[in-house]
Design an enzyme around this catalytic site. Sequence first.
Site, PDB file in Angstrom:
ATOM      1  N   CYS A   2      16.299  -1.772 -25.734  1.00  0.00           N
ATOM      2  CA  CYS A   2      16.144  -0.997 -26.965  1.00  0.00           C
ATOM      3  C   CYS A   2      17.260  -1.448 -27.891  1.00  0.00           C
ATOM      4  CB  CYS A   2      16.239   0.500 -26.701  1.00  0.00           C
ATOM      5  SG  CYS A   2      16.190   1.516 -28.207  1.00  0.00           S
ATOM      6  N   GLU A 103      10.215  -2.180 -31.242  1.00  0.00           N
ATOM      7  CA  GLU A 103      10.145  -3.327 -30.342  1.00  0.00           C
ATOM      8  C   GLU A 103       9.310  -4.395 -31.019  1.00  0.00           C
ATOM      9  OE1 GLU A 103      11.921  -3.814 -27.897  1.00  0.00           O
ATOM     10  OE2 GLU A 103      12.455  -1.879 -27.010  1.00  0.00           O
TER      11      GLU A 103
END
Length: 222
Positions: A2, A103
Amino acid sequence: MCGRFSLAMDFNLLQEKFRFTFPDAWNPRYNIAPSQPVLTVTRQGNRRVGQPMRWGLVPFWAKDPKIGYKMINARAETLNERPVYRHPFRKQRCLIPADGFYEWKRSGKTKQPYRFQIKGGEPFAFAGLWDQWKQGTDLLYTCTIITTRPNALVGEVHNRMPVILKEDDYETWLDPEMDNPVVLQSLLEPYPEDQMEAYPVSQRVNSPKNDDPSLIEPADQG
């Protein structure tokens, strides 16, 4: 991993949601990047307290704080094995509020960014660890976001996802008296995919210099 997320919700609503005190203002952020300040929530006594920390864990024993650039994420599966995370995992856990994360999915020669959020756009909390680093008069509070295997939704884009804690688990995660690694590990599961949603966003999110509301809007796929 992340490596980018947002926290743009009304701050008063965030304080109500996570029940913490915070004496200062916190401006909406749409593209939070490693090494930048993030909002964390820890427990001090019987209170939840908001505190800004730098994203990228710097262990208290580190000789150089630059190590934090390599420690923005911690793998849930090895927290109790790696010395750098073992003590924070047992005693220095935090919530890291967010309302979405990004993402990137490879498409030909480019990578298309996607935004993931809880359905309805509700704020949530990543499972985090924190540490305090001190050298001379320099004092630095830093944190890392724990990651786990992806659910089916995130797995279409990336092979890891941040741990999103269930609201009922906040107290257990923040409790400094809770140091049972088996219990703590049981909280670090992928968030249910049927409670999440995702959509493509502008490639402007690729640069941390960009930080405005347009970044969380769905991209024009036409």
